[in-house]
Scaffold this active site. Structure first.
Site, PDB file in Angstrom:
ATOM      1  N   ASP A 691       8.236  -5.841  -1.094  1.00 29.63           N
ATOM      2  CA  ASP A 691       6.886  -5.329  -1.281  1.00 29.63           C
ATOM      3  C   ASP A 691       5.909  -6.468  -1.023  1.00 29.63           C
ATOM      4  O   ASP A 691       6.270  -7.642  -1.096  1.00 29.63           O
ATOM      5  CB  ASP A 691       6.684  -4.754  -2.683  1.00 29.63           C
ATOM      6  CG  ASP A 691       5.469  -3.845  -2.765  1.00 29.63           C
ATOM      7  OD1 ASP A 691       4.864  -3.576  -1.709  1.00 29.63           O
ATOM      8  OD2 ASP A 691       5.110  -3.411  -3.872  1.00 29.63           O
ATOM      9  N   GLU A 727       0.555  -7.014   6.475  1.00 25.26           N
ATOM     10  CA  GLU A 727       1.490  -6.175   5.736  1.00 25.26           C
ATOM     11  C   GLU A 727       2.924  -6.433   6.152  1.00 25.26           C
ATOM     12  O   GLU A 727       3.828  -6.422   5.328  1.00 25.26           O
ATOM     13  CB  GLU A 727       1.142  -4.699   5.964  1.00 25.26           C
ATOM     14  CG  GLU A 727       2.064  -3.728   5.249  1.00 25.26           C
ATOM     15  CD  GLU A 727       2.018  -3.887   3.748  1.00 25.26           C
ATOM     16  OE1 GLU A 727       3.092  -4.002   3.138  1.00 25.26           O
ATOM     17  OE2 GLU A 727       0.927  -3.907   3.188  1.00 25.26           O
ATOM     18  N   ASP A 759       8.766  -1.182   0.492  1.00 22.06           N
ATOM     19  CA  ASP A 759       7.629  -0.502  -0.130  1.00 22.06           C
ATOM     20  C   ASP A 759       6.339  -0.960   0.531  1.00 22.06           C
ATOM     21  O   ASP A 759       6.274  -2.015   1.164  1.00 22.06           O
ATOM     22  CB  ASP A 759       7.586  -0.817  -1.629  1.00 22.06           C
ATOM     23  CG  ASP A 759       6.774   0.212  -2.407  1.00 22.06           C
ATOM     24  OD1 ASP A 759       6.162   1.081  -1.769  1.00 22.06           O
ATOM     25  OD2 ASP A 759       6.734   0.133  -3.647  1.00 22.06           O
ATOM     26  N   HIS A 899       7.643  -5.791  -6.282  1.00 26.79           N
ATOM     27  CA  HIS A 899       6.222  -5.643  -6.573  1.00 26.79           C
ATOM     28  C   HIS A 899       5.801  -6.576  -7.706  1.00 26.79           C
ATOM     29  O   HIS A 899       4.754  -7.247  -7.613  1.00 26.79           O
ATOM     30  CB  HIS A 899       5.916  -4.191  -6.941  1.00 26.79           C
ATOM     31  CG  HIS A 899       4.555  -3.997  -7.543  1.00 26.79           C
ATOM     32  ND1 HIS A 899       3.395  -4.032  -6.797  1.00 26.79           N
ATOM     33  CD2 HIS A 899       4.170  -3.796  -8.837  1.00 26.79           C
ATOM     34  CE1 HIS A 899       2.353  -3.853  -7.595  1.00 26.79           C
ATOM     35  NE2 HIS A 899       2.795  -3.707  -8.828  1.00 26.79           N
TER      36      HIS A 899
END
Length: 924
Positions: A691, A727, A759, A899
């Site tokens: 993530d 990203e 993710d 995350h």
């Protein structure tokens, strides 16, 4: 049946007959249709041909045949564009009327001066469009109450991927309405002006003078024109008068190509947005809202706008309208009022705090109902500053808003908010677009969204949830109300029907599955049944951990005013550790004279040594700067697992036991212990979670977490810094190499199968993910020998989606139970030959309020050898494995771990954590 009768399935035949008719030139009289032959009497002059049936394949075949015939029979048009397809007008589909409303025959429009009709012919002109009973032909439709059952996998290229079969059947409804189309295609034209016209407004005015050719229904962006009808085979030119300077402008409209509906989704969404505006809905950002039905929450100075999220999209072999309920939170506070209150609280650090809190937020300008992101604050500008207007003259902001919107600005000393916008140019890459700066007046900007302080206000969030957390039944009622408003509004209905768009009146009913229940494994061979709601909170406090770690040397730091709470917590820890199987020694208490950040850091430097297993810091108040400083010291400078607790959390005597149990479980996980597990049948498999955390103005941080054992209870983690707003990761090679090395050290072998759960990736980034991250990972395997070729798969997990699913129980709609899976009908469409994997929706968590949101799993690369059933079961099992919650979460545990790691590093540490902690879940 002969070709003249067509009958059912003969839409392609009707279209073929229209295509075979000669094109009428401007001013030429329309020829009567040829006499029909008696059914069953073959034509002796021409051989009878097999006519294509209905559907995409039939239409494509017809267009291709007509293009070939036109190329042979007619000379090519002058100066053809690449990809130009000469075509003829398409006839309406003989389908049901939109929205289930009886459609009235369209009046025949008189020919324009060019000799072309601006409307499609009526059923009276084309008997093939009329059913034997005299009405419009209506194809057999599946009743809305009957579930759509997945069919066996076809063998042709581009067919849906194989589907799972495990689990019990589950009747579901989803927030999708199927499109009903009454036209066959959309016609795309290129519009040019001679001399060249720069202003789009002037272009629109010039094109509107050609209504007699193209009719009232059109979509034009200044260069490209879309029409529901065909007006020319090649190009039409006309000289029109420009009202601005009185000159003549030559307008050329040239046919570019015919678009199937599935190839112009952007246009369909634009048309639907137009129809929604007819309902007096206001577009704010990407969604539309109804300010007339706003709800005020005066006790919190909030205003709530109800609205809708809509999107026309293609799922497998059909076009659907996705419809969901949305809410926009507006604060009864302008940006200027926020400046005033912030200045009263901290005048010395006013500019710093205002910049920190406002940057990245979204404001709404009520004079035009537009939203803007705040990218900067211009402290050196105010409303008396000037800017250059479109005529090249300097204008004061005060004068501009007074003249344009009749708004008077009271504070002439307020700074200006800056929004940076990249101008969209056709064919230009986003990074190459010219950036424009928009200055906003804080006095005219309403703040939107909730602050962190507001989100932590329990009473505020509870009062807000009354309106925002609606049940499945309430959500479905909102869908019905919206569709009724749309179908009963003549203007909105006309906007849709002129383009041939309609929708089913009720949402789709589907057949899903509920996966078998899971069993939770604890220490000493004990197990627990999480039940239908997948929650084992009651069992976790009385079951021994699989691998409890004894805590022998640890320290507790606390301020003097928290002395009593600190020792109550220590005593409770020693009471609850027994059932968990942990041995807890007395800690080293460190009472601090004050709660300054430097005081905590000084004490930590004194107590941390090579034998220290854990440090616990009790903070009297929540302060981000103090938390970040402590975490930076314990994770980077003097690596040791740490636990930070707010004193308020320990204040309730009734909750102290349950709170202490959860904290102790978290401490055990941070020490490297294993709390619980689920049965994982796969052998020699590594699961990876990735993530990315973004923060405006700082580098992005990617979290990488990999399992180290078969039961997936031990993890190895790394963090990678990236350039801002990136990203897609570029530093995967090192992470993967280190993870494989650690796995080999722990298991004396390399994993035979590797599955990555990725993710935080949007739909537009799937292709880049395949081109960047997957090759990086596959290349890493060569470093361990040419013979090492593990079975590899990458799964993109999307949780911020608008798809909703409801379980149908009797006559009621409820939230689907955990383990609900849908892997057909609403899954992704893949073009023939482009199928890379498959996708499915999984509801893994149980919610007590509102409507549950499923997670969307996209298997974009799959060489793992696992069947869809296996992948779905594995994803569901991993949602039980997050050690911060005794139940299921929305995403697999490795995604949530990644995350948490990326958030800690990006928000607090701002640098690489120490490698000594990489084999522990220190970031929980």
């Amino acid at each position: 049946m002969s070709s003249s009768g067509f009958g059912r399935g003969g839409r392609g035949a009707a279209l073929r007959q229209a295509l075979e008719q000669p094109v009428r030139k401007p001013g030429e009289q329309q020829q009567p249709p040829p006499a029909q032959q008696t059914p069953g009497a073959p034509n002796s002059a021409q051989p009878q041909q097999q006519l294509p049936g209905r559907g995409r394949a039939g239409l494509l075949q017809l267009l291709q045949q007509h293009a070939q015939q036109g190329a042979q029979a007619q000379p090519p048009p002058p100066d053809p564009r690449p990809g130009q397809v000469p075509t003829a007008a398409a006839q309406p589909r003989p389908q049901a009327a939109p929205f289930g409303v009886q459609q009235q025959p369209r009046p025949v429009t008189q020919s324009s001066p060019t000799g072309r009709s601006t409307h499609l012919p009526t059923p009276e002109q084309h008997p093939s469009l009329v059913s034997p009973a005299g009405g419009l032909t209506r194809p057999p439709a599946l009743p809305s109450s009957q579930p759509t059952v997945p069919q066996p996998l076809p063998s042709q290229p581009g067919a849906p991927a194989p589907r799972g079969t495990a689990g019990a059947p589950l009747r579901l409804k989803a927030n999708y309405l199927k499109l009903v189309l009454t036209n066959d295609a959309v016609y795309q034209y290129a519009v040019t002006f001679k001399p060249v016209i720069e202003s789009n407004n002037v272009r629109f005015a010039l094109l509107s003078q050609m209504k007699d050719i193209m009719g009232e229904t059109r979509a034009f962006d200044g260069a490209t024109l879309y029409l529901p009808i065909k007006i020319t085979d090649s190009a039409v030119e006309r000289s029109v008068l420009c009202s601005r300077d009185g000159s003549n402008v030559l307008v050329r409209v040239e046919l570019v190509k015919i678009l199937l509906y599935e190839d112009c989704l952007h246009l369909l969404n634009l048309i639907f947005k137009r129809a929604m505006r007819r309902l007096n809905l206001k577009q704010v950002g990407k969604n539309t809202y109804d300010p007339s039905n706003s709800v005020r929450i005066p006790q919190h100075k909030l205003e709530l706008w109800p609205g809708y999220i809509t999107a026309i999209t293609r799922k497998e072999n059909d076009l659907w309208l996705m419809l969901d309920v949305s809410h926009r939170v507006l604060r009864d506070e302008t940006a200027l009022e926020f400046f005033y209150s912030l200045y009263e609280q901290s005048a010395a650090t006013f500019q710093t705090e205002a910049t920190r809190q406002l940057l990245g937020s979204v404001v709404l300008t009520r004079y035009n109902n537009k939203t803007y992101r705040v990218d900067d604050i211009a402290w050196d500008k105010n409303p008396e500053s000037t800017f250059i207007d479109s005529t090249g003259k300097p204008v004061q902001f005060l004068q501009y808003y007074k003249t344009r919107y009749n708004l008077t600005i009271s504070d002439h000393e307020q700074p200006l908010l800056i929004h940076r916008e990249r101008k969209k140019e056709r064919g230009q890459k986003k990074e190459d677009r010219e950036e424009s700066i928009i200055c906003l007046i804080p006095e005219l900007c309403s703040l939107t969204g909730l602050t962190d302080v507001a989100r932590n206000d329990f009473r505020l969030m509870k009062d807000l949830a009354v309106y925002t957390k609606i049940t499945p039944a309430q959500r479905n009622n909102a869908f019905t109300k919206f569709m009724n408003s749309l179908t009963t509004n003549p203007e909105a209905l006309k906007e849709l029907t002129t383009w041939g768009l309609g929708f089913d009146r009720s949402t789709v009913t589907l057949e899903g599955r509920q996966l078998p229940p899971e069993k939770i494994l604890f220490g000493n061979g004990r197990t627990a049944d999480p039940g239908v709601i997948a929650d084992f909170n009651r069992d976790v406090g009385s079951m021994s951990c699989i691998t409890p770690v004894p805590l022998n040397t640890w320290a507790v730091l606390f301020a003097r005013k928290d002395h009593n709470r600190a020792f109550e917590f220590i005593n409770m820890i020693k009471k609850v550790c027994g059932p968990l199987g942990m041995d807890i020694a007395d800690p080293q208490p460190c009472e601090l004279q004050d709660d300054r950040t430097e005081t905590y850091l000084t004490a930590l430097r004194q107590v941390i040594n090579d034998r220290q297993q854990m440090v616990v810091c009790i903070f009297p108040t929540a302060r981000d700067d103090r938390y970040s400083a402590v975490k930076k010291l314990c994770c980077c400078d003097r690596p040791v697992p740490s636990q930070c607790i707010n004193s308020k959390t320990l204040g309730s005597a009734q909750k102290l036991k349950s709170v202490s149990q959860k904290i102790l479980l978290q401490i055990n996980a941070k020490l490297g212990g294993e709390l619980w597990a689920v049965e994982i049948p796969l052998k020699s498999v590594m699961v990876i979670g990735i993530d990315v955390y973004h923060e405006r103005g700082n580098k992005s941080v990617a979290g990488f977490v990999a399992s180290m054992n078969r039961s997936m209870t031990r993890w190895y983690s790394r963090a990678v810094f990236q350039t801002q707003s990136e990203e897609l990761m570029t530093g995967l090679s090192e992470c993967m190499n280190k993870a494989l090395t650690k796995y080999h050290q722990a298991n004396q072998q390399l994993p035979e199968r590797i599955i990555v759960f990725r993710d935080g990736v949007g739909d537009g980034q799937m292709k880049f993910l395949l081109e960047m991250e997957v090759p990086q990972m596959l290349a890493c395997f060569k470093a361990f020998g040419d013979e090492y070729k593990p079975k590899f798969a990458m799964v993109v997990v999307q949780k911020r989606i608008s798809t909703r699913m409801f379980a149908v129980r009797g006559g009621d709609l409820k939230n689907p139970p955990p383990g609900s899976v849908l892997d057909h009908t609403l899954t992704r469409y893949a073009k023939p030959g482009d199928r890379e994997g498959y996708d499915f929706y999984l509801v893994s968590q149980n919610v007590r309020e509102g409507t549950v949101t499923p997670s969307h799993y996209n298997v974009i690369y799959d060489q793992s050898g696992l069947k869809p059933d296996h992948m779905q079961r594995l994803a569901y099992k991993l949602t039980f494995m997050y050690y911060n919650w005794p139940g299921t979460i929305r995403v697999p545990a490795p995604c949530q771990y990644a995350h948490k790691l990326a958030y800690l590093v990006g928000q607090s540490l701002r640098r690489d954590p120490a490698l000594e902690l990489s084999n522990r879940l220190y970031f929980l």
